[in-house]
Design a protein around this motif. Structure first.
Motif, short mmCIF file in Angstrom:
data_model
loop_
_atom_site.label_atom_id
_atom_site.label_comp_id
_atom_site.label_asym_id
_atom_site.label_seq_id
_atom_site.Cartn_x
_atom_site.Cartn_y
_atom_site.Cartn_z
N ALA A 417 3.42 7.18 2.36
CA ALA A 417 4.71 6.96 1.69
C ALA A 417 5.33 5.63 2.12
O ALA A 417 5.85 4.87 1.30
N TYR A 418 5.26 5.34 3.43
CA TYR A 418 5.85 4.10 3.97
C TYR A 418 5.17 2.86 3.39
O TYR A 418 5.83 1.92 2.92
N LEU A 419 3.84 2.86 3.39
CA LEU A 419 3.11 1.68 2.90
C LEU A 419 3.22 1.53 1.39
O LEU A 419 3.29 0.41 0.87
N GLU A 420 3.23 2.65 0.64
CA GLU A 420 3.40 2.57 -0.81
C GLU A 420 4.75 1.94 -1.16
O GLU A 420 4.87 1.13 -2.07
N TYR A 421 5.80 2.34 -0.40
CA TYR A 421 7.14 1.78 -0.64
C TYR A 421 7.13 0.27 -0.44
O TYR A 421 7.59 -0.50 -1.30
N HIS A 422 6.59 -0.20 0.69
CA HIS A 422 6.59 -1.64 0.97
C HIS A 422 5.59 -2.39 0.10
O HIS A 422 5.80 -3.57 -0.20
N PHE A 423 4.51 -1.70 -0.33
CA PHE A 423 3.52 -2.32 -1.23
C PHE A 423 4.20 -2.67 -2.56
O PHE A 423 4.02 -3.77 -3.11
N ALA A 436 5.70 -7.93 6.24
CA ALA A 436 6.85 -7.01 6.16
C ALA A 436 6.72 -5.84 7.13
O ALA A 436 7.71 -5.41 7.73
N VAL A 437 5.51 -5.31 7.28
CA VAL A 437 5.34 -4.11 8.12
C VAL A 437 4.83 -4.44 9.52
O VAL A 437 4.66 -3.53 10.34
N GLY A 438 4.54 -5.74 9.77
CA GLY A 438 4.13 -6.14 11.10
C GLY A 438 2.75 -5.66 11.50
O GLY A 438 2.51 -5.30 12.66
N VAL A 439 1.80 -5.67 10.54
CA VAL A 439 0.44 -5.22 10.81
C VAL A 439 -0.53 -6.35 10.48
O VAL A 439 -0.38 -7.03 9.46
N GLU A 440 -1.51 -6.56 11.35
CA GLU A 440 -2.53 -7.60 11.12
C GLU A 440 -3.26 -7.31 9.82
O GLU A 440 -3.59 -6.18 9.52
N LEU A 451 -6.09 5.25 3.07
CA LEU A 451 -5.04 6.10 2.48
C LEU A 451 -5.07 6.05 0.95
O LEU A 451 -4.22 6.66 0.29
N ASN A 452 -6.07 5.34 0.38
CA ASN A 452 -6.25 5.25 -1.07
C ASN A 452 -4.97 4.76 -1.75
O ASN A 452 -4.50 5.31 -2.74
N ILE A 453 -4.38 3.72 -1.18
CA ILE A 453 -3.17 3.14 -1.76
C ILE A 453 -3.57 2.04 -2.71
O ILE A 453 -4.28 1.11 -2.37
N LYS A 454 -3.12 2.18 -3.93
CA LYS A 454 -3.43 1.20 -4.94
C LYS A 454 -2.29 1.12 -5.93
O LYS A 454 -1.30 1.84 -5.81
#
Length: 455
Positions: A417-423, A436-440, A451-454
């Protein structure tokens, strides 16, 4: 998966045992990698898509139990692990099982038992992957919901386009259901018995794109890419604007010639694939700015299908609400609830910035956390954050349902949910998302895949 050669990693500090197990499993048709310690094992686990790991407990640097715990605490880790030990005890076996090990084998290894357990573990893993894919696609080939002029028009157009192999570009805001329309087209086409392979182009790291699309050959073993896997069916490219320049050139060549070379290969591979694409970005602007090849744009954009935002066909909202209630009752076993007329009328006129995806998430949230059969207007407004100081939604028990999940499942739900929002907030741009999320970025690509985010 027909013809699929499972990837297995064997980790043991004894060279003779590594080689013996590797040879036995290779004779059975598996692709086998080996590691002699935890450091090597970590590198191999990151480098390859593994279907099974055989892990020795006693190793010189980091013991197997510690390594198993390290992996299973990572939400991305889904590979089954079989523990091996020549000094095993019941307590050790129990500890490994609690940490998520699939099975525990004692040394000296029984050949028959080794092959039996390996075969069962891989079958279980493949079934889990297949079920996960099916669960994501349960409603994907349903007829698009609604009776608005837009809904009726696009269904009719898609049915007509389905009779031809025309390349179609779906253009619309995030969350409007572009993939659903592509699947509907595929389900009514002559290719419907073939695969529908979907990929979020923006979640593929440029350095991995060639292998992802065209596959690879390594030591005589073939690893098929997206184009090969879509042979006889459809390759759906979501957020096509996120493709890097080098991959654009290679994909253009492959689509024009219907053939390509695998990475590390020497023979042309011919494929018969229909390509459907989707974008939330105006590709004409990307072409004008030099970020997207004009020739590839014209190749993919034989027909443009505009997918309207939900706010422009709000009359379809009641039907969509009813559809997702039935969906969550049937597939997620949630308690039935219904929207009262005042709530439905309010939602018909809501702006829906997240479109159909936002509507689906709203229905799910209200069904999980709400109490009683009726969903009232005040509850809807509170869920949307439309009224400040609105009363909190009261769950049916003293604790939310997600508290009943395992830590791993709850963490996965939050991360998705968090990554989909920022995506969405960063328009599908992975570079901006990473900042934005501070991840390499490399780690983020793996996370999006896991997480199959697309789009």
């Amino acid at each position: 998966m027909s013809g699929y050669k499972a990837n297995i990693l064997v980790i043991d500090d004894e060279r003779d045992i590594r080689q013996l197990v590797q040879e036995i499993l290779q004779d059975e048709g598996y692709v086998v990698y080996v590691a002699g310690n935890a450091e090597e094992a970590r590198k191999m686990q990151c480098r390859h898509q593994l279907d099974l790991i055989l892990l020795d407990i006693w190793m010189p640097d980091t013991d197997g139990i510690t390594l198993l715990k390290e992996w299973t605490e990572n939400a991305e880790f889904v590979t089954p692990v079989i523990m091996m030990s020549g000094h095993g005890t019941i307590e050790t076996a129990v500890e490994a099982t609690k940490l998520g090990a699939y099975e525990f084998l004692e040394k000296p290894l029984s050949l028959a038992r080794l092959l039996l357990v390996v075969d069962r573990a891989i079958d279980a893993h493949m079934l889990e992957r297949e079920n996960a894919g099916l669960k994501q696609q349960l409603f994907a080939v349903h007829e698009p919901i609604g009776r608005s002029a837009f809904a009726e028009r696009i269904k009719e157009q898609l049915k007509r386009l389905a009779q031809h192999d025309t390349k179609v570009m779906f253009v619309g805001e995030s969350g409007t259901g572009k993939e659903l329309y592509a699947r509907f087209l595929h389900a009514h086409s002559g290719r419907k018995a073939g695969p529908f392979v979907d990929v979020s182009v923006g979640s593929i790291a440029p350095e991995n794109a060639a292998v992802e699309f065209f596959g690879k050959e390594l030591d005589g073993v073939v690893y098929p890419g997206l184009l090969e896997r879509a042979h006889g069916g459809v390759l759906f490219l979501a957020e096509i604007a996120g493709m890097d320049a080098q991959t654009q050139l290679k994909l253009l060549s492959a689509l024009e010639s219907h053939s390509f070379l695998r990475v590390g290969g020497s023979e042309q591979v011919r494929v018969d694939v229909r390509v459907l694409a989707a974008t939330r970005t105006l590709l004409e602007t990307e072409v004008a700015a030099g970020r997207f090849r004009q020739d590839l744009y014209y190749l993919l954009n034989e027909v443009t299908m505009e997918v309207l935002p939900l706010r422009e066909h709000g009359e379809d909202v009641p039907a969509l609400l009813h559809f997702y209630i039935d969906y969550f009752v049937r597939y997620e076993k949630l308690a039935y609830r219904k929207f009262l007329m005042a709530a439905q009328n309010f939602l018909r006129n809501y702006t829906w910035p997240g479109n159909v995806r936002e509507l689906k998430n709203l229905v799910q949230r209200l069904m999980i956390l709400g109490a009683g059969e009726d969903i009232e207007l005040t509850e809807v407004k509170a869920a949307l954050g439309a009224v400040l100081g609105a009363a909190s939604v009261v769950p049916q028990s003293n604790v939310p349902d997600f508290f009943q999940l395992s830590l791993k499942e709850a963490r996965e739900q939050f991360e998705k949910a968090y990554l989909e929002y920022h995506f969405e907030k960063n328009s599908g741009n992975v570079a901006k998302l990473a900042t934005a999320v501070g991840v390499e970025r490399t780690h983020l690509y793996r996370k999006l895949h896991a997480l199959n985010i697309k789009e």
